[in-house]
Motif scaffolding. Structure first.
Motif, mmCIF file in Angstrom:
data_model
loop_
_atom_site.group_PDB
_atom_site.id
_atom_site.type_symbol
_atom_site.label_atom_id
_atom_site.label_comp_id
_atom_site.label_asym_id
_atom_site.label_seq_id
_atom_site.Cartn_x
_atom_site.Cartn_y
_atom_site.Cartn_z
ATOM 1 N N THR A 248 2.917 5.471 2.111
ATOM 2 C CA THR A 248 4.481 5.597 1.969
ATOM 3 C C THR A 248 5.252 6.762 1.764
ATOM 4 O OG1 THR A 248 4.698 4.745 -0.242
ATOM 5 C CG2 THR A 248 4.685 2.857 1.531
ATOM 6 N N GLY A 249 4.546 7.630 0.963
ATOM 7 C CA GLY A 249 4.891 9.185 1.004
ATOM 8 C C GLY A 249 6.138 9.108 -0.266
ATOM 9 N N LEU A 250 6.215 7.864 -1.123
ATOM 10 C CA LEU A 250 7.337 8.168 -2.005
ATOM 11 C C LEU A 250 7.079 9.149 -3.088
ATOM 12 C CD1 LEU A 250 7.532 4.145 -2.834
ATOM 13 C CD2 LEU A 250 9.083 5.391 -1.300
ATOM 14 N N SER A 251 8.029 9.701 -3.729
ATOM 15 C CA SER A 251 7.728 10.496 -4.915
ATOM 16 C C SER A 251 7.237 9.764 -6.347
ATOM 17 C CB SER A 251 9.091 11.204 -5.153
ATOM 18 O OG SER A 251 10.025 10.167 -5.481
ATOM 19 N N LYS A 252 6.895 10.706 -7.038
ATOM 20 C CA LYS A 252 6.538 10.388 -8.498
ATOM 21 C C LYS A 252 7.495 9.248 -9.148
ATOM 22 C CE LYS A 252 3.999 13.193 -10.965
ATOM 23 N NZ LYS A 252 3.680 14.287 -11.879
ATOM 24 N N GLY A 253 8.579 10.075 -9.131
ATOM 25 C CA GLY A 253 9.663 9.227 -9.820
ATOM 26 C C GLY A 253 10.134 7.942 -9.232
ATOM 27 N N GLU A 254 10.091 7.853 -8.041
ATOM 28 C CA GLU A 254 10.377 6.724 -7.283
ATOM 29 C C GLU A 254 9.102 5.455 -7.763
ATOM 30 O OE1 GLU A 254 12.851 8.462 -3.425
ATOM 31 O OE2 GLU A 254 10.827 8.092 -3.214
ATOM 32 N N PHE A 255 8.130 6.030 -7.673
ATOM 33 C CA PHE A 255 6.972 5.117 -7.959
ATOM 34 C C PHE A 255 7.145 4.425 -9.405
ATOM 35 C CE2 PHE A 255 4.350 7.091 -4.833
ATOM 36 C CZ PHE A 255 4.043 5.975 -3.980
ATOM 37 N N LEU A 256 7.334 5.391 -10.344
ATOM 38 C CA LEU A 256 7.623 4.863 -11.967
ATOM 39 C C LEU A 256 8.781 4.054 -11.873
ATOM 40 C CD1 LEU A 256 6.266 8.399 -13.638
ATOM 41 C CD2 LEU A 256 5.047 6.265 -12.771
ATOM 42 N N GLY A 257 9.822 4.368 -11.047
ATOM 43 C CA GLY A 257 10.971 3.569 -11.430
ATOM 44 C C GLY A 257 11.058 2.346 -10.637
ATOM 45 N N LEU A 258 10.094 2.007 -9.845
ATOM 46 C CA LEU A 258 9.821 0.556 -9.112
ATOM 47 C C LEU A 258 9.686 -0.448 -10.205
ATOM 48 C CD1 LEU A 258 9.918 0.305 -5.941
ATOM 49 C CD2 LEU A 258 7.535 -0.086 -6.325
ATOM 50 N N ARG A 259 10.689 -1.339 -9.782
ATOM 51 C CA ARG A 259 10.766 -2.739 -10.444
ATOM 52 C C ARG A 259 10.282 -3.853 -9.547
ATOM 53 N NH1 ARG A 259 13.678 -2.611 -15.393
ATOM 54 N NH2 ARG A 259 15.206 -0.763 -15.549
ATOM 55 N N TRP A 260 9.636 -5.045 -10.359
ATOM 56 C CA TRP A 260 9.409 -6.308 -9.530
ATOM 57 C C TRP A 260 10.398 -6.713 -8.819
ATOM 58 C CZ3 TRP A 260 4.470 -6.622 -8.354
ATOM 59 C CH2 TRP A 260 3.451 -6.235 -9.116
ATOM 60 N N GLU A 261 11.690 -6.632 -9.189
ATOM 61 C CA GLU A 261 12.612 -7.245 -8.579
ATOM 62 C C GLU A 261 13.213 -6.399 -7.319
ATOM 63 O OE1 GLU A 261 16.160 -5.179 -11.084
ATOM 64 O OE2 GLU A 261 15.227 -6.806 -11.698
ATOM 65 N N ASP A 262 12.494 -5.095 -7.155
ATOM 66 C CA ASP A 262 12.780 -4.430 -5.938
ATOM 67 C C ASP A 262 11.717 -4.858 -4.679
ATOM 68 O OD1 ASP A 262 14.568 -3.005 -7.419
ATOM 69 O OD2 ASP A 262 13.207 -1.534 -8.044
ATOM 70 N N LEU A 263 10.715 -5.463 -5.044
ATOM 71 C CA LEU A 263 9.689 -5.810 -4.014
ATOM 72 C C LEU A 263 9.900 -7.275 -3.446
ATOM 73 C CD1 LEU A 263 6.452 -4.499 -5.896
ATOM 74 C CD2 LEU A 263 7.760 -3.215 -4.368
ATOM 75 N N ASP A 264 9.628 -7.358 -2.272
ATOM 76 C CA ASP A 264 9.643 -8.505 -1.488
ATOM 77 C C ASP A 264 8.326 -8.647 -0.756
ATOM 78 O OD1 ASP A 264 10.394 -10.963 -0.252
ATOM 79 O OD2 ASP A 264 11.585 -9.878 1.346
ATOM 80 N N LEU A 265 7.417 -9.112 -1.527
ATOM 81 C CA LEU A 265 6.049 -9.310 -1.048
ATOM 82 C C LEU A 265 5.838 -10.239 -0.006
ATOM 83 C CD1 LEU A 265 4.070 -9.216 -4.389
ATOM 84 C CD2 LEU A 265 4.636 -7.325 -2.937
ATOM 85 N N VAL A 384 11.791 9.093 12.239
ATOM 86 C CA VAL A 384 11.348 7.744 11.562
ATOM 87 C C VAL A 384 10.704 8.333 10.109
ATOM 88 C CG1 VAL A 384 9.628 6.052 11.672
ATOM 89 C CG2 VAL A 384 10.650 6.692 13.645
ATOM 90 N N ILE A 385 9.963 9.460 10.323
ATOM 91 C CA ILE A 385 9.500 9.806 9.073
ATOM 92 C C ILE A 385 10.568 10.166 8.113
ATOM 93 C CG2 ILE A 385 7.770 11.935 7.890
ATOM 94 C CD1 ILE A 385 6.578 11.957 10.755
ATOM 95 N N LYS A 386 11.596 10.797 8.249
ATOM 96 C CA LYS A 386 12.616 11.105 7.654
ATOM 97 C C LYS A 386 13.421 9.928 7.046
ATOM 98 C CE LYS A 386 17.569 12.470 8.119
ATOM 99 N NZ LYS A 386 18.145 11.098 7.801
ATOM 100 N N LYS A 387 13.306 8.678 7.723
ATOM 101 C CA LYS A 387 13.987 7.672 7.002
ATOM 102 C C LYS A 387 12.818 6.979 6.011
ATOM 103 C CE LYS A 387 17.840 6.799 9.291
ATOM 104 N NZ LYS A 387 19.020 6.684 8.652
ATOM 105 N N LEU A 388 11.654 7.123 6.224
ATOM 106 C CA LEU A 388 10.789 6.732 5.173
ATOM 107 C C LEU A 388 10.656 7.797 4.063
ATOM 108 C CD1 LEU A 388 8.386 4.991 4.634
ATOM 109 C CD2 LEU A 388 6.722 6.339 6.022
ATOM 110 N N LEU A 389 10.917 9.096 4.209
ATOM 111 C CA LEU A 389 10.762 9.621 3.015
ATOM 112 C C LEU A 389 12.076 9.792 2.087
ATOM 113 C CD1 LEU A 389 8.676 12.607 4.130
ATOM 114 C CD2 LEU A 389 7.692 10.499 3.240
ATOM 115 N N GLY A 390 13.194 9.307 2.889
ATOM 116 C CA GLY A 390 14.482 9.585 2.266
ATOM 117 C C GLY A 390 15.123 10.893 2.271
ATOM 118 N N HIS A 391 14.969 11.424 3.300
ATOM 119 C CA HIS A 391 15.409 12.868 3.367
ATOM 120 C C HIS A 391 16.919 12.808 3.865
ATOM 121 C CE1 HIS A 391 11.179 14.949 3.489
ATOM 122 N NE2 HIS A 391 11.548 14.642 2.237
ATOM 123 N N ALA A 392 17.632 13.528 3.375
ATOM 124 C CA ALA A 392 19.131 13.794 3.940
ATOM 125 C C ALA A 392 19.157 14.260 5.009
ATOM 126 C CB ALA A 392 20.078 14.395 2.867
#
Length: 442
Positions: A248-265, A384-392
């Motif tokens: 997914t290419g998420l950053s370190k802070g985004e991984f560590l701040g991920l909560r279970w309520e943010d996931l739709d498995l 598409v890569i820009k949207k996935l990585l969240g770049h402005a």
């Protein structure tokens, strides 16, 4: 009796005229009205504009008039006279405490404070803000570029064992071009606010040209190396995190701040709403995403959903084992007792897995670069890569995270070669087809 008429009638000065006279000490003083900024002590309404009276001094009448003429000429162009009377150090300190603290994230404000304390205050702090020139800034930056920081900041004197100027051999530890550019940007930001507040007429730091620093060179993981790294993470309690990093290419802070309520498995998506970072005042703190574009929802592959399901079952067993000592933080990736994971701890696990996979040492953030490059190699469009990585901006994706490998360059050169090849070399027959007519462009 009537007084005799004066031989020369003196003209009465109108409001706004200049005054020039010689003081008791022998120097000359010239006074006049100039355009005033919003924060002035004395204002006089002249022709519908806000002006204030200024005084300049010189050793001769001509010198005093020249100084006053320079100020009035700038005022006639619409440039207000500077109202700041304090030093650069006083202004920067006030700017950090009253302005920047409300506009910047806490981590960015901490870096700005360190930059001001280490470089700006020692170099420019004693100068008057109103008299700061572009030459002063350029001279200071050249001094920073050429001096050893161990000698300038006295780092060698605080070491247990001296190894620089204290032993007679300088280590020549100079600032990198990236650090110099960052220090310059902090000064530009501070002076930009002074211009908006009309405390100084212009941003002199913006007039100083800095060479574009070369970005840090690194090689993202290839597809073979990425598969080897994923194989080394199997069995690790944070296997799901490292698999998400490469897929997914998420950053370190985004991984560590991920909560279970943010996931739709069930739906196979993840919502990125926050980052977890260590701040100076609050420790590990959940902060909003860096920009509005960073707050996004991404799709997850089947492998990621399977790893997250296994990770949730593992976390449930750890919660039962911890009992009353479990800390219910709600984060997806936690320590065995449920508390958040430090960024340094995640980096240690990452380096251990790199050694296990016999791979070269890279940063954890390079997994984000690797994901972007691998997506580009598969033909995924930059938007598409820009949207996935969240770049402005898509320029960040193109210049920073998407590294064009030699294989893609060879493919591009081969395509160009096929386009430029003579058709007679391919078919063995002359090209009898007429050329295409060019359309008229209006």
């Amino acid at each position: 009796m009537k007084r005799p008429a004066a031989s020369r009638r003196t003209r009465s000065r109108t409001n706004g005229d200049r005054t020039v006279y010689q003081c008791k000490g022998g120097r000359w003083e010239a006074a006049g009205y100039v355009l005033a900024p919003g924060t002035t002590r004395r204002r006089v309404r002249v022709y519908g504009t806000t002006r204030r009276r200024v005084r300049v001094y010189g050793t001769t009448r001509k010198e005093a008039l020249a100084k006053l003429t320079e100020k009035t000429a700038a005022s006639n162009k619409g440039v207000p006279a500077p109202s700041a009377q304090g030093s650069v150090a006083a202004y920067l300190t006030s700017w950090l405490e009253t302005v920047a603290v409300h506009r910047l994230r806490e981590t960015t404000h901490t870096r700005y404070t360190a930059c001001v304390r280490l470089y700006l205050l020692p170099g420019l702090g004693r100068k008057k803000l109103a008299k700061l020139t572009a030459k002063d800034v350029r001279t200071w930056l050249n001094h920073l570029r050429t001096t050893c920081q161990c000698c300038t900041r006295g780092l060698d004197a605080r070491r247990d064992e001296a190894r620089c100027c204290a032993v007679g051999t300088c280590c020549h530890k100079r600032l990198s071009p990236l650090t110099l550019a960052y220090v310059h940007s902090v000064l530009k930001s501070a002076l930009g606010h002074a211009v908006r507040e009309e405390e100084t007429p212009r941003n002199v730091a913006r007039n100083v040209r800095m060479g574009t620093p070369r970005p840090r060179r690194f090689e993202p993981l290839t597809a073979v190396e990425a598969r080897a790294f994923l194989a080394a993470t199997h069995g690790h309690r944070l296997h799901a995190l490292f698999e998400l990093a490469l897929r997914t290419g998420l950053s370190k802070g985004e991984f560590l701040g991920l909560r279970w309520e943010d996931l739709d498995l069930a739906g196979g998506t993840a919502s990125i709403r926050r980052t977890l970072q260590r701040t100076r005042t609050g420790g590990l703190t959940a902060l909003p995403t860096k920009t509005q574009n960073s707050e996004r929802r991404i799709a997850l592959r089947t492998e990621c959903l399977r790893s997250l399901t296994q990770h949730r079952n593992r976390q449930a067993r750890e919660r039962e084992a911890a009992g009353t000592g479990w800390k219910a933080t709600g984060y997806v990736f936690t320590r065995p007792d449920g508390s958040p994971i430090e960024g340094a701890t995640l980096t240690r696990h990452f380096n251990t897995l790199l050694r296990r996979a016999a791979l070269r040492r890279i940063r954890f953030h390079d997994l984000r670069h690797s994901a972007a490059t691998l997506l580009l190699e598969q033909g995924v469009e930059l938007v598409v890569i820009k949207k996935l990585l969240g770049h402005a901006h898509i320029g960040v994706t193109a210049t920073v995270h998407a590294h064009v490998r030699l294989r893609l360059q060879r493919d591009a050169i081969d395509l160009l070669g096929n386009a430029l090849r003579n058709p007679a070399e391919i078919t063995g027959k002359p090209d009898d087809e007429p050329p295409l007519c060019a359309a008229v462009v209006r």
